[in-house]
Design a protein around this motif. Structure first.
Motif, PDB file in Angstrom:
ATOM      1  N   TYR A 366     -54.023 -18.403  23.569  1.00 57.44           N
ATOM      2  CA  TYR A 366     -54.795 -17.870  22.461  1.00 57.44           C
ATOM      3  C   TYR A 366     -55.751 -18.942  21.936  1.00 57.44           C
ATOM      4  N   PHE A 368     -58.848 -19.380  18.942  1.00 59.68           N
ATOM      5  CA  PHE A 368     -59.270 -18.750  17.691  1.00 59.68           C
ATOM      6  C   PHE A 368     -60.604 -19.348  17.255  1.00 59.68           C
ATOM      7  N   THR A 373     -62.526 -14.250  15.733  1.00 64.83           N
ATOM      8  CA  THR A 373     -62.105 -13.618  16.990  1.00 64.83           C
ATOM      9  C   THR A 373     -61.061 -14.481  17.696  1.00 64.83           C
ATOM     10  N   THR A 374     -60.015 -13.824  18.173  1.00 64.32           N
ATOM     11  CA  THR A 374     -59.010 -14.470  19.007  1.00 64.32           C
ATOM     12  C   THR A 374     -59.255 -14.068  20.453  1.00 64.32           C
ATOM     13  N   THR A 388     -59.854  -9.583  23.482  1.00 61.57           N
ATOM     14  CA  THR A 388     -60.463 -10.218  22.317  1.00 61.57           C
ATOM     15  C   THR A 388     -60.138  -9.373  21.101  1.00 61.57           C
ATOM     16  N   PHE A 395     -61.524 -18.340  11.561  1.00 58.50           N
ATOM     17  CA  PHE A 395     -60.365 -19.209  11.696  1.00 58.50           C
ATOM     18  C   PHE A 395     -60.770 -20.681  11.617  1.00 58.50           C
ATOM     19  N   SER A 398     -54.786 -23.214  12.488  1.00 56.30           N
ATOM     20  CA  SER A 398     -54.158 -22.824  13.751  1.00 56.30           C
ATOM     21  C   SER A 398     -53.012 -21.851  13.473  1.00 56.30           C
ATOM     22  N   ALA A 399     -52.582 -21.155  14.510  1.00 57.40           N
ATOM     23  CA  ALA A 399     -51.599 -20.086  14.359  1.00 57.40           C
ATOM     24  C   ALA A 399     -50.172 -20.601  14.395  1.00 57.40           C
ATOM     25  N   LEU A 408     -51.256 -15.671  11.275  1.00 58.87           N
ATOM     26  CA  LEU A 408     -52.634 -16.143  11.366  1.00 58.87           C
ATOM     27  C   LEU A 408     -53.210 -16.356   9.973  1.00 58.87           C
ATOM     28  N   THR A 410     -56.788 -16.892   8.147  1.00 58.49           N
ATOM     29  CA  THR A 410     -58.239 -16.954   8.162  1.00 58.49           C
ATOM     30  C   THR A 410     -58.702 -17.719   6.923  1.00 58.49           C
TER      31      THR A 410
END
Length: 419
Positions: A366, A368, A373-374, A388, A395, A398-399, A408, A410
């Motif tokens: 993944y 980001f 958009t991932t 996508t 972002f 980080s996740a 996640l 943002t």
């Protein structure tokens, strides 16, 4: 009971507990192992604002810290956009409801930065968590240890000062009884270990490189260290002009590899396969380097295995899967390199710049981007896009990954994505 058997049993139980926790926790920036890998059997492939969002919680401030997860809690830091108020936020993993939101530090005269710091925030370092305690760090403005059950502060330190110029960026890490912090400012550069029980200083080590008359801006850095070695007892940290290896127990410098005048403001965190450490050198002409572990003293001429400046990130951390090293650079290129020689196997263009670090979960990579958009890919010798997925805002953090879910963050919200 036999002493050897007792020690073996203790290690076995500890290892079993660690494995049990691996899938339902994300205790550190970049996960329990600090490398972006998640020990999960499943992870989401597709989502959007109206699909597969279990919950979405708005945060009022401007902060890029990445979430950590343990025992049903999600922790991040937050900061007012002007940097006057710095806080921690605890969300319920199940519902996204705010459980704790303590104000930790009030700053009367926070740093102000211009275009050079437009991608920064006053709350960029990520927390680190263990059972019962979470540690949050705001660089020169302070560090705090909180009780995770009550949200109450157990201890703070606000006397460790440097000039970050564009705010703090290095995240704290836990090693045995220490909370280890990185301060690479424009005026002072050092690593410091605090006793995690009470916050007192255990050791402090200054960087050994001589900057001479170099302008202060090129002496600072923002990387987060990793622990390496057969006994997991070496602290490795890229800084301005050099990467260092320290004895984590004492802070003694063990080795150093230089990249003079070719790297500062390093934002990424290194990765390792226990043979070498792979990292990027930040600003000026950023490079990707591989340095062999096991050296002593200045190993610049003997232990740098390869280096390349092609598509080298300044901020986003690399991720290592087998013999492949993946990076996502500031211009939106994802690259796959052979760890044996640094040769680029493939490169793919994304739609936007990337600052977040990638994660690997359930066979999926993944990435980001700053547009929200991932990009989900399958790792391998050739580029293979899987999906996508776009969320509102973008972002910078980080996740975190737990079983079946992505947490996640943002620029405005924290999400739990779950298929």
């Amino acid at each position: 009971m036999n002493t050897v058997y007792t020690i073996f049993s203790t290690l076995l139980v500890a290892g079993s507990l660690s494995l049990l926790h691996a899938a339902d926790s994300w205790t550190d920036f970049r996960g329990p192992r600090g490398n972006g890998h998640a020990a999960v059997k499943s992870a989401p492939l597709t989502w959007g604002e109206d699909t597969h969002v279990k919950w979405k919680t708005e945060l009022p401030g401007r902060a890029w810290s990445s979430p950590v997860v343990l025992d049903g809690q999600v922790w991040v830091t937050d900061a007012t956009e002007d940097g006057h108020k710095l806080s921690a936020v605890c969300l319920s993993l199940e519902t996204g409801e705010v459980r704790h939101n303590p104000l930790l530090f009030e700053v009367s005269n926070p740093q102000v930065w211009g275009n050079a710091g437009k991608a920064q925030s006053h709350g960029s370092p990520s927390p680190v968590i263990e059972p019962g305690r979470v540690y949050v760090h705001f660089g020169t403005y302070g560090t705090a240890c909180l009780d995770t059950k009550t949200g109450k502060t157990l201890w703070t330190r606000s006397d460790i000062k440097v000039n970050h110029m564009e705010g703090a960026g290095s995240s704290p890490i836990l090693w045995r009884n220490f909370l280890i912090l990185t301060y690479d400012g424009a005026d002072h550069q050092f690593s410091i270990a605090l006793n995690k029980k009470d916050g007192t200083t255990a050791w402090k080590t200054d960087r050994s490189i001589d900057f001479g008359n170099t302008v202060p801006d090129r002496q600072k850095s923002f990387s987060t260290p990793i622990i390496v070695g057969k006994k997991k007892d070496q602290l490795v940290i890229p800084a301005a002009w050099a990467i260092y290896g320290y004895d984590a127990a004492t802070g003694k410098e063990l080795w150093r590899a230089d990249y003079r005048n070719k790297g500062f403001s390093v934002g990424s965190r290194p990765v390792t396969d226990d043979h070498a450490v792979y990292f990027t050198t930040g600003y000026m002409q950023s490079e990707v380097l591989a340095v062999k572990l096991g050296g002593s003293g200045n190993v610049t001429d003997t232990h740098i295995l390869w280096r390349t400046h092609r598509s080298a990130p300044r901020i986003s951390s690399p991720i290592l899967i087998g013999k492949h090293l993946y990076t996502s650079d500031d211009k939106g290129f994802v690259s796959c390199r052979d760890t044996a020689n640094g040769k680029t196997l493939w490169s793919a263009r994304l739609d936007a710049r990337v600052s977040s670090s990638p994660v690997y979960a359930a066979g999926q990579l993944y990435f980001f981007d700053q547009n929200g958009t991932t990009h989900v890919m399958k790792p391998g010798d050739a580029h293979q896009a899987l999906a996508t997925n776009t969320l509102d805002n973008g972002f910078m953090a980080s996740a975190a990954v737990i079983e079946g879910s992505l947490i996640l963050r943002t620029k405005k919200h924290v999400y739990r994505i779950q298929n």
